[in-house]
Design an enzyme around this catalytic site. Sequence first.
Site, PDB file in Angstrom:
ATOM      1  N   ASP A 198       5.426   0.330  24.393  1.00 32.51           N
ATOM      2  CA  ASP A 198       5.928  -0.121  23.084  1.00 32.51           C
ATOM      3  C   ASP A 198       6.152   1.122  22.040  1.00 32.51           C
ATOM      4  OD1 ASP A 198       7.168  -2.400  23.280  1.00 32.51           O
ATOM      5  OD2 ASP A 198       5.695  -3.726  22.313  1.00 32.51           O
ATOM      6  N   HIS A 249       5.161  -8.869 -23.006  1.00 37.56           N
ATOM      7  CA  HIS A 249       4.591  -9.219 -22.018  1.00 37.56           C
ATOM      8  C   HIS A 249       3.293  -8.721 -21.680  1.00 37.56           C
ATOM      9  CE1 HIS A 249       4.270  -8.950 -17.256  1.00 37.56           C
ATOM     10  NE2 HIS A 249       3.421  -7.775 -17.679  1.00 37.56           N
ATOM     11  N   PRO A 278      -1.871 -10.031  -7.896  1.00 34.67           N
ATOM     12  CA  PRO A 278      -0.738  -9.482  -6.855  1.00 34.67           C
ATOM     13  C   PRO A 278       0.415 -10.240  -6.792  1.00 34.67           C
ATOM     14  CG  PRO A 278      -3.204  -9.396  -5.797  1.00 34.67           C
ATOM     15  CD  PRO A 278      -3.138 -10.233  -7.033  1.00 34.67           C
ATOM     16  N   ARG A 333      -4.970  -4.720  24.585  1.00 34.89           N
ATOM     17  CA  ARG A 333      -3.890  -5.400  25.417  1.00 34.89           C
ATOM     18  C   ARG A 333      -4.314  -5.180  27.022  1.00 34.89           C
ATOM     19  NH1 ARG A 333       0.882  -3.192  28.150  1.00 34.89           N
ATOM     20  NH2 ARG A 333       2.239  -4.921  28.448  1.00 34.89           N
ATOM     21  N   ASP A 378       9.184 -14.283 -12.660  1.00 30.74           N
ATOM     22  CA  ASP A 378      10.258 -13.720 -11.953  1.00 30.74           C
ATOM     23  C   ASP A 378       9.545 -12.582 -11.091  1.00 30.74           C
ATOM     24  OD1 ASP A 378      12.234 -14.622 -13.819  1.00 30.74           O
ATOM     25  OD2 ASP A 378      11.113 -13.540 -15.364  1.00 30.74           O
ATOM     26  N   ILE A 417      12.744 -11.961 -17.991  1.00 29.93           N
ATOM     27  CA  ILE A 417      12.174 -10.609 -18.484  1.00 29.93           C
ATOM     28  C   ILE A 417      10.891 -10.366 -17.421  1.00 29.93           C
ATOM     29  CG2 ILE A 417      10.533  -9.634 -20.431  1.00 29.93           C
ATOM     30  CD1 ILE A 417      13.548  -9.877 -21.302  1.00 29.93           C
ATOM     31  N   GLU A 459       3.989 -11.824   8.726  1.00 21.99           N
ATOM     32  CA  GLU A 459       2.463 -11.665   8.593  1.00 21.99           C
ATOM     33  C   GLU A 459       1.916 -11.846   7.268  1.00 21.99           C
ATOM     34  OE1 GLU A 459       5.069  -9.662   9.510  1.00 21.99           O
ATOM     35  OE2 GLU A 459       4.678  -9.558  11.624  1.00 21.99           O
ATOM     36  N   HIS A 501       4.013   0.802  17.280  1.00 23.37           N
ATOM     37  CA  HIS A 501       3.506  -0.312  17.672  1.00 23.37           C
ATOM     38  C   HIS A 501       1.893   0.009  17.802  1.00 23.37           C
ATOM     39  CE1 HIS A 501       7.123  -2.211  17.892  1.00 23.37           C
ATOM     40  NE2 HIS A 501       6.570  -3.395  18.095  1.00 23.37           N
ATOM     41  N   HIS A 511      -2.008 -10.049 -21.611  1.00 22.01           N
ATOM     42  CA  HIS A 511      -0.694 -10.748 -21.337  1.00 22.01           C
ATOM     43  C   HIS A 511      -0.564 -11.941 -22.281  1.00 22.01           C
ATOM     44  CE1 HIS A 511      -1.548  -8.070 -17.945  1.00 22.01           C
ATOM     45  NE2 HIS A 511      -0.232  -7.807 -17.851  1.00 22.01           N
TER      46      HIS A 511
END
Length: 689
Positions: free
Chosen positions: A478, A273, A132, A529, A169, A201, A420, A482, A42
Amino acid sequence: MHESNFVASSGLDHTREVSPHEMANAIRVLAMDAVERAKSGHPGMPMGMADVATVLFTRFLKFDPLDPAWPDRDRFVLSAGHGSMLQYALHHLLGYVDMTVEELQRFRQLGARTAGHPEHGHALGIETTTGPLGQGLATAVGMALAERMLNTRFGDEIVDHYTYVIAGDGCLMEGISHEAIDFAGHLALKRLIVLWDDNRISIDGPTALSTSTDQLTRFQACGWQVESVDGHEPEQVAAALARAKSADRPSLVACRTVIGYGAPNKEGSETAHGAPLGQAEVDAARIRLGWSASPFVVPEPIKTAWSRAGERGRIDRMAWQERLANSQHRHAFLQAMSSYLPSRVFEQLQEHKRALFVKKPTVATRKASEMALTVINEATDRLIGGSADLTHSNLTITKGAISIKPREFSGRYIHYGVREHAMGAAMNGLALHGGFVPYGGTFLVFTDYARGAIRLSALMRQRVIYVLTHDSIGLGEDGPTHQPVEHLAMLRATPNLYVFRPADAIETAECWEIALRSRETPSALCLSRQNLPVVRPADNDENLCARGAYVLYETEGERDVTLLATGSEVEIALNAAKLLAAEHAVQAAVVSMPCWELFESQPISYRQEVLGRAPRVAAEAASRLGWDRWLGEIGAFVGMTGFGASAPAKALYEHFAITAEAVSKAALSLVCRVGAADSVAARILEKQN
Ligand SMILES: Cc1ncc(C[n+]2csc(CCOP(=O)(O)OP(=O)(O)O)c2C)c(N)n1
Ligand SMILES: [Mg+2]
């Protein structure tokens, strides 16, 4: 525009002043040359941001290439990781010893330090892995937070640095950016400075195709100081950086730039790019930039100017070392920055385990995790806890832990909010910065929302501990939104991640111990739980979970069947074994498998001993994917085949047939199918008579 950039830079006068534009042109040319040679990469972003980066690295960033791990260095994060050649060119020019011209020439080749995207650990000074989009920005929030927290503990004399981010961007379009800027703005996290490559861009073309957000207003609404500059005017950039440095909150500097700056036919367009410019365009750019030197050659005066920039931090670094040597905090600071935790943590955990053998508490493993954490946090202040707004469900806060608040960083517990993904990334930042072991909670099912960060914890080999409660249909009412089903498989498929699913309070303490000792592997603690009894029969100082799986209950004679289970289903497997013995005279051994990855790494002899030669049945309230590795050709699986449902936990276990009866039935039919059936049948007949 900016015709002043296009000046001849190959003159022979080695003593003349070199302009910032000429220095920036060195980055541009190295970037386009390396991409051209690799036939991949790039060039646009490094060429567009070269002026901004030159100002940052020659006038602001505190660092010393000779001591890249200097704890009080400023942190630099290239969140727009596709522009990796920007960072590699800078490191080469500044004198990082490992970033030789040969490395630039081997850009993107196997084994080169110059990986496609910057990878932490591949080259000196790469603070975090990026690529990422948005991750770098959110990771930087954790780094800036670590700086403030360490500063509160050790003072300005030892901890006094900034965190700079270059984001594109794309980073700002990603959802994670919103979690990160909202969170940093709320905390008034000063010393975090984001330079946005505002080139309008991205890959598909102008960003106007897909966004019309006023970013300055967005950041401002989140509590940031914002301003906008011409990214090709060094003095404007410098003035903005100076203001950002003294802000009492995080700062955004929007740098208006031209992607591919200097490439006459491609600049300003998406064609710059992510592909080589092509030799003709590279030649044309050389002329435009007034750069006559051969590929990978930087003319002497420019090279010298960059080397000098690389030496700027040396005196600061040496002065810091002197301050540290004379500081009353010296010992504590060095200990905090070491990756080893004090031995008392593990001694206290051992004591805790012994007490558990006596008390045998029937508790949910999330509660057992809280109990272990209480012991750990009393023994050290190195752990920084938190939760994505589920503190009282994840049971991640321990008694007396003070929360981090806006402008107040003396606490050790972070309310990450319902964020999260940013929580995972911020934990990566805390771990990468050094000084802390971060752990953070959410429901196991919402690892989907943190997946990008979990993956990077693993890839970067960071000790980040994910506390993932409500780990199955056992959470009950739930309902299926969940109730995790496929999440264990997803986590187990992630390389270099320990996925723990402890069966009781003792296993939970052991898994915590392993997570803390694993300095290069993140951990996912999957916790129930619902209450679970202690299943470990005998008092034993050895950490049995460290072997990944172990025989919890062995048959007296030869095994007819081996029952494998994790977490809450271990109790079910034990009951099934009893049922099989009592009603069918079938001898079933029970194996608890709290961590597949650790079991996989055991010697084959141990694995064979644990798994045995009898047919196997596995029980886990999750998807089957992965279990066949342990079941062999003729195994059976008792677990989930689809999504869960909303009902009390007990009703769900009955409904989905994850019960001792179901396991025993599966075992029985397996035993009857294989050769062992003869002897078993004889025993059954004998019993019936
Ligand atoms: C999470 C994520 N999604 C998609 C991509 C693929 N990708 C790489 S760069 C890019 C466009 C980024 O645009 P911008 O940040 O404006 O970079 P510029 O084109 O200005 O260099 C995309 C979509 C990625 N790297 N990460
Ligand atoms: Mg862009």
